[in-house]
Design a protein around this motif. Structure first.
Motif, PDB file in Angstrom:
ATOM      1  N   SER A  11       0.846  -1.198   0.000  1.00 41.69           N
ATOM      2  CA  SER A  11       0.000   0.000   0.000  1.00 41.69           C
ATOM      3  C   SER A  11       0.881   1.249   0.000  1.00 41.69           C
ATOM      4  O   SER A  11       1.600   1.510   0.964  1.00 41.69           O
ATOM      5  CB  SER A  11      -0.901  -0.024   1.243  1.00 41.69           C
ATOM      6  N   PRO A  12       0.843   2.032  -1.080  1.00 41.65           N
ATOM      7  CA  PRO A  12       1.724   3.201  -1.152  1.00 41.65           C
ATOM      8  C   PRO A  12       1.493   4.207  -0.022  1.00 41.65           C
ATOM      9  O   PRO A  12       2.436   4.867   0.418  1.00 41.65           O
ATOM     10  CB  PRO A  12       1.390   3.824  -2.508  1.00 41.65           C
ATOM     11  N   TYR A  13       0.263   4.306   0.445  1.00 42.04           N
ATOM     12  CA  TYR A  13      -0.027   5.277   1.507  1.00 42.04           C
ATOM     13  C   TYR A  13       0.486   4.781   2.857  1.00 42.04           C
ATOM     14  O   TYR A  13       0.889   5.577   3.707  1.00 42.04           O
ATOM     15  CB  TYR A  13      -1.529   5.573   1.583  1.00 42.04           C
ATOM     16  N   LEU A  40     -11.621  -5.874   4.915  1.00 41.21           N
ATOM     17  CA  LEU A  40     -10.252  -5.364   5.022  1.00 41.21           C
ATOM     18  C   LEU A  40      -9.632  -5.609   6.390  1.00 41.21           C
ATOM     19  O   LEU A  40      -8.448  -5.809   6.512  1.00 41.21           O
ATOM     20  CB  LEU A  40     -10.249  -3.860   4.766  1.00 41.21           C
ATOM     21  N   PRO A  52     -13.056   1.722   4.783  1.00 44.99           N
ATOM     22  CA  PRO A  52     -11.867   0.918   5.064  1.00 44.99           C
ATOM     23  C   PRO A  52     -10.750   1.186   4.064  1.00 44.99           C
ATOM     24  O   PRO A  52     -10.850   0.820   2.899  1.00 44.99           O
ATOM     25  CB  PRO A  52     -12.379  -0.527   4.955  1.00 44.99           C
ATOM     26  N   LEU A  53      -9.712   1.855   4.518  1.00 38.77           N
ATOM     27  CA  LEU A  53      -8.574   2.168   3.652  1.00 38.77           C
ATOM     28  C   LEU A  53      -7.286   1.920   4.427  1.00 38.77           C
ATOM     29  O   LEU A  53      -7.268   1.966   5.656  1.00 38.77           O
ATOM     30  CB  LEU A  53      -8.613   3.644   3.234  1.00 38.77           C
ATOM     31  N   LEU A  54      -6.228   1.685   3.660  1.00 40.65           N
ATOM     32  CA  LEU A  54      -4.907   1.503   4.257  1.00 40.65           C
ATOM     33  C   LEU A  54      -4.059   2.744   4.017  1.00 40.65           C
ATOM     34  O   LEU A  54      -4.064   3.246   2.901  1.00 40.65           O
ATOM     35  CB  LEU A  54      -4.215   0.297   3.634  1.00 40.65           C
ATOM     36  N   PRO A  55      -3.333   3.220   5.000  1.00 42.89           N
ATOM     37  CA  PRO A  55      -3.307   2.699   6.355  1.00 42.89           C
ATOM     38  C   PRO A  55      -4.519   3.154   7.153  1.00 42.89           C
ATOM     39  O   PRO A  55      -5.082   4.210   6.882  1.00 42.89           O
ATOM     40  CB  PRO A  55      -2.029   3.315   6.942  1.00 42.89           C
ATOM     41  N   ASP A  71      -6.828   8.407   5.761  1.00 43.34           N
ATOM     42  CA  ASP A  71      -6.474   9.554   4.923  1.00 43.34           C
ATOM     43  C   ASP A  71      -5.159  10.176   5.399  1.00 43.34           C
ATOM     44  O   ASP A  71      -5.118  10.930   6.366  1.00 43.34           O
ATOM     45  CB  ASP A  71      -7.585  10.601   4.864  1.00 43.34           C
ATOM     46  N   SER A  72      -4.129   9.827   4.678  1.00 42.72           N
ATOM     47  CA  SER A  72      -2.776  10.139   5.139  1.00 42.72           C
ATOM     48  C   SER A  72      -2.492  11.636   5.289  1.00 42.72           C
ATOM     49  O   SER A  72      -1.827  12.031   6.248  1.00 42.72           O
ATOM     50  CB  SER A  72      -1.760   9.513   4.174  1.00 42.72           C
ATOM     51  N   SER A  73      -2.992  12.459   4.363  1.00 44.11           N
ATOM     52  CA  SER A  73      -2.580  13.875   4.405  1.00 44.11           C
ATOM     53  C   SER A  73      -3.068  14.607   5.660  1.00 44.11           C
ATOM     54  O   SER A  73      -2.271  15.288   6.309  1.00 44.11           O
ATOM     55  CB  SER A  73      -3.016  14.598   3.129  1.00 44.11           C
ATOM     56  N   ASP A 107      -0.290  11.593  -4.322  1.00 46.98           N
ATOM     57  CA  ASP A 107      -1.359  10.736  -3.775  1.00 46.98           C
ATOM     58  C   ASP A 107      -2.434  10.408  -4.802  1.00 46.98           C
ATOM     59  O   ASP A 107      -2.990   9.315  -4.798  1.00 46.98           O
ATOM     60  CB  ASP A 107      -2.065  11.451  -2.605  1.00 46.98           C
ATOM     61  N   GLU A 108      -2.779  11.359  -5.634  1.00 47.25           N
ATOM     62  CA  GLU A 108      -3.980  11.203  -6.459  1.00 47.25           C
ATOM     63  C   GLU A 108      -3.715  10.951  -7.939  1.00 47.25           C
ATOM     64  O   GLU A 108      -4.548  10.365  -8.604  1.00 47.25           O
ATOM     65  CB  GLU A 108      -4.892  12.434  -6.311  1.00 47.25           C
ATOM     66  N   ARG A 155     -10.539  -8.531  -8.296  1.00 43.35           N
ATOM     67  CA  ARG A 155     -11.132  -7.357  -7.655  1.00 43.35           C
ATOM     68  C   ARG A 155     -10.386  -6.088  -8.078  1.00 43.35           C
ATOM     69  O   ARG A 155     -10.994  -5.082  -8.424  1.00 43.35           O
ATOM     70  CB  ARG A 155     -11.074  -7.506  -6.134  1.00 43.35           C
ATOM     71  N   ARG A 159     -11.319  -2.715 -10.589  1.00 45.46           N
ATOM     72  CA  ARG A 159     -11.289  -1.338 -10.092  1.00 45.46           C
ATOM     73  C   ARG A 159     -10.463  -0.389 -10.949  1.00 45.46           C
ATOM     74  O   ARG A 159     -10.358   0.793 -10.623  1.00 45.46           O
ATOM     75  CB  ARG A 159     -10.692  -1.312  -8.680  1.00 45.46           C
ATOM     76  N   TYR A 309     -14.002  12.021  -4.307  1.00 45.72           N
ATOM     77  CA  TYR A 309     -12.928  12.451  -3.397  1.00 45.72           C
ATOM     78  C   TYR A 309     -11.997  13.454  -4.084  1.00 45.72           C
ATOM     79  O   TYR A 309     -11.561  14.440  -3.487  1.00 45.72           O
ATOM     80  CB  TYR A 309     -12.140  11.231  -2.899  1.00 45.72           C
TER      81      TYR A 309
HETATM   82  N1  GSH Z   1      -6.438   9.155   0.521  1.00 46.27           N
HETATM   83  C1  GSH Z   1      -6.083   7.946   1.226  1.00 46.27           C
HETATM   84  C2  GSH Z   1      -5.968   6.793   0.274  1.00 46.27           C
HETATM   85  C3  GSH Z   1      -5.707   5.458   0.914  1.00 46.27           C
HETATM   86  C4  GSH Z   1      -5.962   4.312  -0.046  1.00 46.27           C
HETATM   87  O1  GSH Z   1      -6.507   4.508  -1.136  1.00 46.27           O
HETATM   88  N2  GSH Z   1      -5.583   3.101   0.329  1.00 46.27           N
HETATM   89  C5  GSH Z   1      -5.799   1.919  -0.515  1.00 46.27           C
HETATM   90  C6  GSH Z   1      -4.606   1.004  -0.493  1.00 46.27           C
HETATM   91  S1  GSH Z   1      -3.101   1.784  -0.828  1.00 46.27           S
HETATM   92  C7  GSH Z   1      -6.908   1.073   0.020  1.00 46.27           C
HETATM   93  O2  GSH Z   1      -6.950   0.824   1.198  1.00 46.27           O
HETATM   94  N3  GSH Z   1      -7.857   0.642  -0.843  1.00 46.27           N
HETATM   95  C8  GSH Z   1      -8.979  -0.120  -0.429  1.00 46.27           C
HETATM   96  C9  GSH Z   1      -8.889  -1.563  -0.763  1.00 46.27           C
HETATM   97  O3  GSH Z   1      -7.838  -2.024  -1.204  1.00 46.27           O
HETATM   98  O4  GSH Z   1      -9.904  -2.247  -0.554  1.00 46.27           O
HETATM   99  C10 GSH Z   1      -4.771   8.207   1.978  1.00 46.27           C
HETATM  100  O5  GSH Z   1      -4.084   9.178   1.684  1.00 46.27           O
HETATM  101  O6  GSH Z   1      -4.455   7.477   2.919  1.00 46.27           O
END
Ligand code: GSH
Length: 346
Positions: A11-13, A40, A52-55, A71-73, A107-108, A155, A159, A309
């Motif tokens: 996960s890059p974030y 997740l 649910p997002l990582l981290p 949301d990392s920022s 990020d985007e 999956r 996406r 977003y």
């Molecule tokens: N804007 C968020 C984005 C985080 C994000 O998109 N994480 C991805 C993985 S890197 C995620 O969890 N996606 C949901 C999934 O894989 O189900 C941040 O900056 O943290």
């Protein structure tokens, strides 16, 4: 007490935030995600985030109750006030604005390249499909991993439309990625970080995407390693800057009083000609309720599902710009004269 979070190496974030916390010397405990299919977070003991997002971080709210937040920022900015020293936001408000823009781009937009390379090319799909499930099920037998690989790959490939990777946009995403690498490579020939001799939040955002693009995913990593070895080297160094000493005053930040280096101006042109126009066409589609973004970006047709977003991202950039004093706006316009940035922002 150490900051608690859950994430994954792919996960890059997550990587953005781990590197940030190491640089800032913020004690943390990361729990690697261990997934049940379709869910997740496997954990009973931790609260669940709204999305649910990582981290996922587990941080106290105003009442002291632990909440799951993502949301990392904004989390990174919360740490700016909660942990002293080694700030990642340039002290010059105009540079802080450029930093906001480049962090957002990392990020985007860069994440489109990350997702695209990983789930478009066979070699990349095969590697991600094989490794991603093993990160969350290390001891599982190969026969148990196989259906997980299939599930995760299918999956994620489904996406691709959300990030906008398709036959229409492939050239734009790949072309802009290579152009960005060239610009970053040029910049690193005179400066180790985007804004001088200390890393900013934008460095960490870009680093996070590059942990995948430059290191993990074979197709993009071959491009970086062969054509821009300096960027590969940078990525590995950014992972752990805990030992980098920075001055207590602002002397390690770029001094913009004599103007910006050409290499940073080139990046600002890219924000003005690619990233902000992309955010605008996306926001228009979101606001009009269109089914598709169907516009021109970077001189080519561009199509993707509207992304709510990222319409907010544009709004936040606008708010950051408006919050600059009129002197700062003037200085921004002078510094970036000829890049089209002010025109793109107004
Ligand atoms: N804007 C968020 C984005 C985080 C994000 O998109 N994480 C991805 C993985 S890197 C995620 O969890 N996606 C949901 C999934 O894989 O189900 C941040 O900056 O943290």
């Amino acid at each position: 007490m150490a900051v608690q979070l859950m994430g994954a190496p792919g996960s890059p974030y997550t990587r953005k935030m781990l590197a940030l916390m190491r640089y800032r010397r913020i004690p943390y405990q990361v729990r690697w995600q261990s997934v049940n299919i379709g869910n997740l977070d496997d954990s009973e003991n931790f609260p669940k985030p709204k999305v649910p997002l990582l981290p996922t971080y587990y941080l106290p709210d105003e009442t002291g109750e632990i909440q799951a937040v993502t949301d990392s920022s904004p989390i990174l900015r919360r740490f700016e006030t909660e942990f002293e020293g080694r700030s990642v936001i340039p002290s010059d408000p105009v540079l802080a604005f450029f930093n906001w823009l480049l962090e957002d781009y990392g990020d985007e937009w860069l994440t489109k390249a990350m997702f695209h390379y990983r789930w478009h090319y066979q070699a990349d799909i095969a590697k991600a499909g094989s490794i991603l499930p093993r990160w969350s099920h290390l001891t599982a037998g190969d026969e148990d991993v196989a259906p997980l690989s299939k599930y995760i790959s299918e999956r994620q490939i489904s996406r691709l439309s959300y990030v906008g990777s398709n036959e229409v946009t492939k050239e734009t995403i790949e072309g802009s990625f290579k152009r960005f690498l060239k610009m970053l490579n040029d910049h690193f020939q005179s400066s180790p970080y985007l804004f001088g001799n200390r890393p900013s939040s934008a460095d960490f955002a870009i680093y996070g995407q590059l942990t995948q693009l430059a290191v993990f995913d074979p197709t993009s990593s071959a491009i970086v390693t062969q054509q821009f070895p300096r960027i590969y080297a940078w990525t590995e160094l950014l992972e752990d800057l805990s030992g980098l000493e920075v001055a207590d005053d602002d002397s390690d930040w770029l001094d913009a009083s004599a103007g910006l280096p050409d290499t940073l101006l080139a990046l600002m042109s890219e924000m003005a000609s690619l990233y902000i126009p992309y955010l605008k066409v996306n926001a228009e589609a979101v606001m009009s309720g269109a089914q598709m973004v169907d516009a021109e970006v970077d001189g080519r047709p561009y199509q993707q599902n509207p992304f709510t977003y990222q319409a907010k991202c544009l709004q936040w950039i606008g708010e950051q710009y408006v919050a600059l004093s009129s002197d700062e706006k003037t200085r921004l316009a002078e510094l970036t004269h000829g890049t089209g940035l002010t025109e793109a922002l107004t």
